[in-house]
Every structure is written in structure tokens, then in C-alpha cells.
Design a protein around this motif. Structure first.
Motif, mmCIF file in Angstrom:
data_model
loop_
_atom_site.group_PDB
_atom_site.id
_atom_site.type_symbol
_atom_site.label_atom_id
_atom_site.label_comp_id
_atom_site.label_asym_id
_atom_site.label_seq_id
_atom_site.Cartn_x
_atom_site.Cartn_y
_atom_site.Cartn_z
ATOM 1 N N GLY A 34 38.912 45.392 33.086
ATOM 2 C CA GLY A 34 38.881 44.133 33.847
ATOM 3 C C GLY A 34 39.528 44.258 35.218
ATOM 4 N N GLY A 35 39.582 45.463 35.793
ATOM 5 C CA GLY A 35 40.114 45.632 37.154
ATOM 6 C C GLY A 35 41.175 46.718 37.233
ATOM 7 N N GLY A 36 41.722 46.877 38.445
ATOM 8 C CA GLY A 36 42.704 47.933 38.683
ATOM 9 C C GLY A 36 43.963 47.743 37.846
ATOM 10 N N THR A 37 44.394 46.506 37.724
ATOM 11 C CA THR A 37 45.617 46.229 36.953
ATOM 12 C C THR A 37 45.430 46.646 35.495
ATOM 13 N N GLU A 38 44.276 46.292 34.937
ATOM 14 C CA GLU A 38 44.051 46.656 33.536
ATOM 15 C C GLU A 38 43.908 48.166 33.376
ATOM 16 N N SER A 39 43.260 48.818 34.347
ATOM 17 C CA SER A 39 43.121 50.280 34.266
ATOM 18 C C SER A 39 44.501 50.932 34.249
ATOM 19 N N ASP A 40 45.392 50.454 35.127
ATOM 20 C CA ASP A 40 46.753 51.002 35.178
ATOM 21 C C ASP A 40 47.494 50.755 33.862
ATOM 22 N N ASN A 41 47.357 49.537 33.353
ATOM 23 C CA ASN A 41 48.025 49.209 32.083
ATOM 24 C C ASN A 41 47.519 50.074 30.944
ATOM 25 N N GLU A 95 55.067 52.434 43.832
ATOM 26 C CA GLU A 95 53.801 52.134 43.150
ATOM 27 C C GLU A 95 53.487 50.638 43.227
ATOM 28 N N HIS A 96 52.240 50.315 42.963
ATOM 29 C CA HIS A 96 51.819 48.913 42.836
ATOM 30 C C HIS A 96 52.537 48.304 41.624
ATOM 31 N N HIS A 97 52.721 46.983 41.656
ATOM 32 C CA HIS A 97 53.417 46.344 40.529
ATOM 33 C C HIS A 97 52.675 46.514 39.203
ATOM 34 N N ASN A 101 49.247 54.472 49.047
ATOM 35 C CA ASN A 101 49.958 53.203 48.900
ATOM 36 C C ASN A 101 49.196 52.039 49.531
ATOM 37 N N ASN A 102 49.173 50.916 48.816
ATOM 38 C CA ASN A 102 48.397 49.756 49.266
ATOM 39 C C ASN A 102 49.051 49.002 50.422
ATOM 40 N N GLU A 103 50.341 49.183 50.653
ATOM 41 C CA GLU A 103 50.979 48.431 51.744
ATOM 42 C C GLU A 103 50.983 49.220 53.045
ATOM 43 N N THR A 118 46.647 58.918 38.218
ATOM 44 C CA THR A 118 46.814 58.426 39.580
ATOM 45 C C THR A 118 46.082 57.096 39.747
ATOM 46 N N ASP A 119 46.710 56.187 40.488
ATOM 47 C CA ASP A 119 46.097 54.907 40.832
ATOM 48 C C ASP A 119 45.330 55.149 42.141
ATOM 49 N N ALA A 120 44.001 55.188 42.036
ATOM 50 C CA ALA A 120 43.166 55.480 43.211
ATOM 51 C C ALA A 120 42.474 54.221 43.724
ATOM 52 N N VAL A 121 43.049 53.068 43.402
ATOM 53 C CA VAL A 121 42.424 51.791 43.774
ATOM 54 C C VAL A 121 42.199 51.696 45.288
ATOM 55 N N GLN A 122 43.137 52.223 46.075
ATOM 56 C CA GLN A 122 43.010 52.105 47.532
ATOM 57 C C GLN A 122 42.256 53.263 48.178
ATOM 58 N N THR A 123 41.960 54.290 47.427
ATOM 59 C CA THR A 123 41.352 55.471 48.061
ATOM 60 C C THR A 123 39.914 55.730 47.632
ATOM 61 N N ILE A 166 40.397 52.731 39.148
ATOM 62 C CA ILE A 166 39.549 52.237 40.243
ATOM 63 C C ILE A 166 39.368 50.727 40.059
ATOM 64 N N SER A 167 39.204 50.012 41.180
ATOM 65 C CA SER A 167 38.953 48.570 41.107
ATOM 66 C C SER A 167 37.706 48.219 41.914
ATOM 67 N N GLY A 168 36.888 47.284 41.398
ATOM 68 C CA GLY A 168 35.629 46.938 42.062
ATOM 69 C C GLY A 168 35.777 46.204 43.387
ATOM 70 N N HIS A 169 36.766 45.302 43.478
ATOM 71 C CA HIS A 169 36.778 44.408 44.643
ATOM 72 C C HIS A 169 37.351 45.042 45.908
ATOM 73 N N LYS A 170 37.812 46.293 45.816
ATOM 74 C CA LYS A 170 38.296 46.965 47.029
ATOM 75 C C LYS A 170 37.171 47.758 47.697
ATOM 76 N N ILE A 171 36.018 47.808 47.006
ATOM 77 C CA ILE A 171 34.908 48.633 47.530
ATOM 78 C C ILE A 171 33.634 47.799 47.688
HETATM 79 N N1 PLP Z 1 46.678 49.282 42.370
HETATM 80 C C1 PLP Z 1 46.660 49.202 43.714
HETATM 81 C C2 PLP Z 1 47.142 50.362 44.521
HETATM 82 C C3 PLP Z 1 46.191 48.037 44.339
HETATM 83 O O1 PLP Z 1 46.187 47.966 45.678
HETATM 84 C C4 PLP Z 1 45.748 46.959 43.539
HETATM 85 C C5 PLP Z 1 45.308 45.689 44.164
HETATM 86 O O2 PLP Z 1 45.821 45.278 45.197
HETATM 87 C C6 PLP Z 1 45.768 47.111 42.139
HETATM 88 C C7 PLP Z 1 46.240 48.279 41.594
HETATM 89 C C8 PLP Z 1 45.290 46.017 41.244
HETATM 90 O O3 PLP Z 1 43.888 45.955 41.225
HETATM 91 P P1 PLP Z 1 43.136 44.619 40.734
HETATM 92 O O4 PLP Z 1 43.320 43.611 41.802
HETATM 93 O O5 PLP Z 1 41.713 45.031 40.551
HETATM 94 O O6 PLP Z 1 43.761 44.224 39.430
#
Ligand code: PLP
Length: 396
Positions: free
Chosen positions: A74-81, A104-106, A155-157, A180-185, A203-208
Motif C-alpha cells: 500500500g505504498g512506500g511506508t508499508e514497503s518499509d514496514n 532515514e524517513h520516519h 534522502n527525501n529532505e 534500502t528505501d529507494a522511494v526517492q531514487t 518503491i512508492s507509486g506517487h513519487k513517479i
Molecule cells: N520513504 C521515503 C524516502 C519517502 O520520501 C517517503 C514519502 O515521502 C516514504 C518512504 C513513504 O512513502 P509513501 O508516501 O508511499 O507511504
């Protein structure tokens, strides 16, 4: 209605991206025509199953993975979890130590905290002044108990890219799983799991330019992982719940869309970024660009202005139709300063005096002078207001 007459210049692509028209079309097609449940045995269900497996195959191909290494989430957060909790649980017998970084991202940090409450020990590595993890620190932190290393690709920031190649090799030399969290790359930098020493990747859908609420966790087929959502047997028993097929099809279309012209787009964004940073530094010599000077996500500029509150600047720019953020989307609005800048050694005040400008497909060279002019005028306006407030407060 904001009442502003300016053209909107969206510069917050690291927070989210607009859904590409072809992605929306693909999702509509699937919603209209392939609405079956992929677990049903009849033809309607089987058609959905075919679509699902086709999407999985395409995604796997783009990542250099096998089909059974792709888990839709269900997104990047769930993938990380799923990666952290699922791998930690599976390897519990072999040790209880996890290594990650302070920036790291929260989705990673808060999950690590939850794991600490469950008896795991977590080392949060320091970063250098550019926000980069040193592979030697990773190696030094490894103990006989270490079962998992999770270090974000970028890093996302601040956009700093980590040397995940070297970190992954160290992990593997010690027989430790590397996530590795590759959501931003993903979609911006080359990612092929045949070449990168990673065992799991988010990976997350809404960043691409895809839909929100959909993501992928790649997990090497030789790595044991435990499901964190239990129920039906979807996703090889690793993620229960009827698959969100329109979003999965949309994500797959988005991956094709972003990878099609990736190298040209990366070059274009780098060029825009260079022009933006040069123009900002010229107009505002006190501006300070954060993050690594070279190893940085193309198009992402995190910039600090002494004496200018980042939140106020974001709001003032918004009134002029320029959409930026004052840090990561998730931490913006919260009163705590960015944990990333604090980890890089900045004090709380400096950490609050910065904005993130993240460029994407809609931005052109014409936007650059408009952004720079607006930032110059609004930083000046905020400083003058501060000075007036200060003089009123100073007893005469
Ligand atoms: N990891 C990183 C590095 C992110 O930048 C984000 C979103 O900002 C997430 C995870 C979370 O992804 P999602 O918004 O799809 O849950």
C-alpha cells in the motif's frame, strides 16, 4: 481559491508528483474493464489475475528481478514496514541487532523504534555534514547479533545519495540482509537488483507520476520474510488483501513512463538544478545549499536562508503560486525541526530556516528566474517584518 493571479509553479515533486495522463487512462481502463477479483476462479477473476501477473512481470523486468520477488504493497511506508518487521521477525533466532541511520524517513525510524520495544537493538548511525552515511561506520557497527542493515538510497529532505553499493557489499561480506528505501531514487537513478547488492528495496507509486497508496517491496527470493498483514493468501502469503489492481496497473504504467526518458530527464533536471542554485546564490549570497555537492538527487535543492523561517517562506511563496516545502512533507507543519538537518550538525534555528525545492517534469528553464525572484522578494519581506517586530519589542 487562493485569490492569487500567478501561474502555479509546482516544485514539490519529492512530496508527490501529478499522475501522468497515460497512468490515469490505464487505471480507468482497468477499473472499467478488469474489475474482477484476481483470486476468483471464473473468467472475470482470471482476467484480473492475468492483468496482475502481467504488471508483476513488467515491474520485475524493470528492476532486474524475478516475478516472485515483487510484493505489491500500500505504498512506500508499508514497503518499509514489511521489510523491517518482516525480515527482523524471520531472522529473530539469528540475532536481534539492526543498523540504520539517523536521517532515514520516519517510515523506517518509527518502525525501528517499534522493533526496539519488541526486544530488538537498533544502531542509528551518524551522518557527515552532507547527510551521507560512511560505509566504514556501517562496518564498525556490525556485531555478531546484526541481522539487518537498512540505509536509504537517497534522502527525501536534502537529496543526498548514499553509497549503497559499498554498504550492501559490506552487509553481504558479513552475511547480513541489506534493505534500502529507494522511494526517492527509483526512476531517477539506475536501479537494477542484479547489479546492486540489495536484498530488499522499497518503491512508492506517487513519487513517479503514479497513483498514491501503491508501492512495491522487492525481496530477494532467498531471503526469508514474514507477512505483517495476515488474511488471504495474496502476494504469496506475504501481503493479505484483495489486490488494488487499478493502482497496480497505474504504477506499472508510471514505471514505464518514468523510465522511458530517464537519462534525458535526469540531465535536464540536473541542469535546471544547477541554474537554480547558481541564480539563488547570486541573488542571495547568504543562501546556503544543504546536502552533498555532487551526490544529490537531480532536481532537488534544499536551501537555507539565515533569519528566514522556512514555514513562513513556504506560505508566502504559496500565495505567489510557487509550491515548495519546508522539509519532508510528513514533518512539515510539525513544530520539531528537521531530524535530518539536526543529524547533519545544524542547530535547531538553522534547521527551521530552510526550504526544499524539488523540480520535476512540469518545470522548465523559464520557471527558474520566477522562482528566484519570488524567493528573493519573500525572504526580504520576512526579514523586514522580523526587523519591525524586533524594533517594536526593543525598549527605547
Ligand atoms: N520513504 C521515503 C524516502 C519517502 O520520501 C517517503 C514519502 O515521502 C516514504 C518512504 C513513504 O512513502 P509513501 O508516501 O508511499 O507511504
Amino acid at each position: 481559491m487562493t485569490g492569487n493571479t500567478h501561474k502555479t509553479i509546482y516544485c514539490d515533486h519529492s512530496a508527490t508528483t501529478p499522475v501522468a495522463p497515460e497512468v490515469a487512462e490505464e487505471m480507468q481502463r482497468v477499473m472499467r474493464e478488469v474489475w474482477g477479483n484476481p483470486s476468483s476462479v471464473h473468467q472475470t477473476g482470471r482476467a484480473a489475475k492475468v492483468e496482475l501477473e502481467l504488471a508483476r512481470e513488467r515491474l520485475a523486468e524493470h528492476l532486474g528481478a524475478a516475478r516472485n520477488e515483487i510484493i505489491f504493497t500500500g505504498g512506500g511506508t508499508e514497503s518499509d514496514n514489511l521489510a523491517l518487521r518482516g525480515i527482523a521477525e524471520a531472522f529473530r533466532e539469528q540475532g536481534n541487532h539492526i543498523i540504520t541511520s539517523r536521517v532515514e524517513h520516519h517510515a523506517i525510524l518509527h518502525t525501528c523504534e517499534a522493533l526496539e520495544n519488541n526486544g530488538f537493538e537498533v544502531t542509528y548511525l551518524e551522518v557527515d555534514e552532507h547527510g551521507r552515511v560512511d560505509p566504514r561506520d556501517v562496518e564498525a557497527a556490525i556485531t555478531a547479533e546484526t541481522i539487518l542493515i537498512s540505509i536509504m538510497h537517497a534522502n527525501n529532505e536534502i537529496g543526498t545519495i548514499n553509497p549503497i553499493d559499498a554498504i550492501g557489499r559490506i552487509a553481504h561480506e558479513h552475511g547480513i540482509v541489506f534493505h534500502t528505501d529507494a522511494v526517492q531514487t527509483f526512476g531517477k537513478l539506475p536501479i537494477d537488483v542484479q547489479e546492486l547488492p540489495v536484498d530488499a528495496l522499497s518503491i512508492s507509486g506517487h513519487k513517479i507520476y503514479g497513483p498514491k497508496g501503491i508501492g512495491v517491496l522487492y525481496v530477494n527470493k532467498n531471503i526469508d520474510i514474514r507477512p505483517q498483514l495476515t488474511g488471504g493468501s495474496q502476494e504469496r502469503n506475504l501481503r493479505a488483501g484483495t489486490e488494488n489492481l487499478p493502482a497496480i496497473a497505474g504504477l506499472t504504467r508510471a514505471v514505464q513512463f518514468i523510465l522511458q526518458h530517464r537519462d534525458e530527464e535526469t540531465d535536464r533536471l540536473r541542469s535546471l538544478q544547477q541554474h537554480l542554485e547558481a541564480a539563488l546564490s547570486e541573488a542571495l549570497p547568504e543562501a546556503h545549499i544543504h546536502g552533498h555537492p555532487h551526490h544529490r538527487i537531480p532536481g532537488l535543492t534544499h536551501v537555507g536562508f539565515p533569519g528566514v523561517d522556512g514555514e513562513s517562506l513556504v506560505l508566502n511563496l504559496d500565495m505567489r503560486g510557487i509550491h515548495v516545502s519546508s522539509g519532508s512533507a510528513c514533518s512539515s507543519g510539525s513544530i520539531t525541526p528537521s531530524h535530518v538537518l539536526l543529524a547533519m550538525g545544524y542547530d535547531e534555528k538553522t534547521a527551521r530556516q530552510a526550504i526544499r525545492i524539488s523540480l520535476g517534469k512540469s518545470n522548465t528553464m523559464e520557471d527558474i528566474p520566477l522562482i528566484v525572484q519570488a524567493v528573493t522578494e519573500e525572504t526580504e519581506r520576512i526579514r523586514s517584518a522580523n526587523a519591525r517586530k524586533h524594533s517594536r519589542m526593543t525598549p527605547v
